[in-house]
Design a protein around this motif. Structure first.
Motif, PDB file in Angstrom:
ATOM      1  N   MET A 272      -6.335   3.953   9.725  1.00  0.00           N
ATOM      2  CA  MET A 272      -4.985   3.389   9.730  1.00  0.00           C
ATOM      3  C   MET A 272      -3.933   4.497   9.740  1.00  0.00           C
ATOM      4  N   SER A 273      -2.810   4.205  10.389  1.00  0.00           N
ATOM      5  CA  SER A 273      -1.644   5.072  10.260  1.00  0.00           C
ATOM      6  C   SER A 273      -0.952   4.739   8.936  1.00  0.00           C
ATOM      7  N   GLY A 275       2.108   3.774   8.538  1.00  0.00           N
ATOM      8  CA  GLY A 275       2.844   2.517   8.722  1.00  0.00           C
ATOM      9  C   GLY A 275       1.937   1.306   8.624  1.00  0.00           C
ATOM     10  N   GLU A 276       0.773   1.395   9.241  1.00  0.00           N
ATOM     11  CA  GLU A 276      -0.191   0.284   9.169  1.00  0.00           C
ATOM     12  C   GLU A 276      -0.661   0.071   7.750  1.00  0.00           C
ATOM     13  N   ARG A 279       2.067  -1.719   5.752  1.00  0.00           N
ATOM     14  CA  ARG A 279       2.156  -3.143   6.098  1.00  0.00           C
ATOM     15  C   ARG A 279       0.996  -3.907   5.476  1.00  0.00           C
ATOM     16  N   THR A 280      -0.186  -3.321   5.479  1.00  0.00           N
ATOM     17  CA  THR A 280      -1.350  -3.971   4.876  1.00  0.00           C
ATOM     18  C   THR A 280      -1.200  -4.076   3.371  1.00  0.00           C
TER      19      THR A 280
END
Length: 282
Positions: A272-273, A275-276, A279-280
């Motif tokens: 994951m980045s 940002g990802e 969000r998660t």
């Protein structure tokens, strides 16, 4: 359980170890969870729990009896960490463990700017000399910690300059560890650099945190003298102040700036980045 699990997991009551334990359970792999407080260990299918303590070599050897592969999360930070690591590695060897999968750190070296990375390098060396097989998972700084870098005023302070690093989600490290533990012989003698997909500087981190949280976060590049002064108010011992400040000076050096594809190689899925992850997590 009908047979002794061949895999043992330390840190099962902590953030990373518990994720690894759940990953193994999801794969249907039997495991032995080692915990200082067994009542706090997760209740998982095909898992048994044993009490141990890094400082108690006898108890550790007993807890590891019959185990072939050990997932070793590093001991708590502190002046005695290397003593604890050596004692535990000796106990594992005495118990007949054949392979240790150790959570090391990015850019581990005897002269690493990040002071705690020196201990990780020393532990790697001790494992190499132990006679057991080994696999090193050199994690970068965790994305999970990024939201906690800013103070109440929304400012991240530290002497990181424009240096870059590649933070990784703890969940991606856990996925990688579980994949290695599921097929340990395939990964014996390997050193993996576990990073996310993006090389970021602290201004990037502040921007991504701002976008994800809806609150402005900014980065202030302190001098080294300012960094020590701003942290002195916490009354921490010298070794901890050095670790806090060298977190940022190590980033400034670009020693941890390279993106690795090892998470995807090990797991088949890219990491994951930041940002990802945010969000998660949100």
């Amino acid at each position: 359980m009908g047979s002794t699990p061949s895999i043992a997991v330390t840190g099962s009551t902590g953030a990373l170890g518990s994720l690894v334990a759940h990953q193994l359970a999801h794969r249907g792999i039997a495991q032995r969870l080692l915990a200082r407080t067994p009542s706090k260990a997760p209740e998982l299918p095909e898992a048994e729990v044993r009490q141990f303590d890094y400082a108690d070599q006898s108890a550790s050897a007993e807890a590891l009896d019959g185990v072939e592969v050990l997932f070793m999360v590093s001991a708590p930070e502190g002046p005695q960490r290397m003593d604890l690591h050596r004692a535990f590695i000796d106990a594992a060897s005495k118990a007949g463990v054949t392979q240790v999968v150790y959570t090391s750190f990015a850019a581990a070296a005897p002269d690493a700017l990040f002071t705690l990375a020196r201990e990780h390098h020393a532990t790697e060396q001790y494992l190499k000399e132990s006679g057991m097989r080994w696999t090193f998972l050199r994690d970068s700084f965790y994305q999970d910690l990024m939201p906690h870098l800013a103070g109440r005023d929304g400012v991240i302070r530290g002497p990181a300059g424009e240096g870059r690093f590649v933070p990784v989600a703890r969940a991606d490290v856990a996925r990688s560890a579980a994949a290695v533990l599921a097929d340990p012989a395939e990964h014996a003698g390997a050193t993996y650099e576990l990073t996310g997909p993006q090389s970021l500087d602290m201004a990037d981190v502040a921007r991504i945190l701002s976008e994800a949280g809806g609150k402005q976060i900014v980065f202030h590049n302190e001098t080294i003298e300012e960094a020590y002064a701003s942290r002195a108010v916490f009354g921490a011992p010298d070794w901890q102040l050095d670790a806090w400040v060298s977190t940022y000076t190590a980033i400034a050096s670009d020693a941890m700036s390279r993106v690795s594809n090892h998470v995807e190689i090990i797991t088949g899925t890219p990491p994951m980045s930041l940002g990802e992850f945010l969000r998660t997590a949100g």
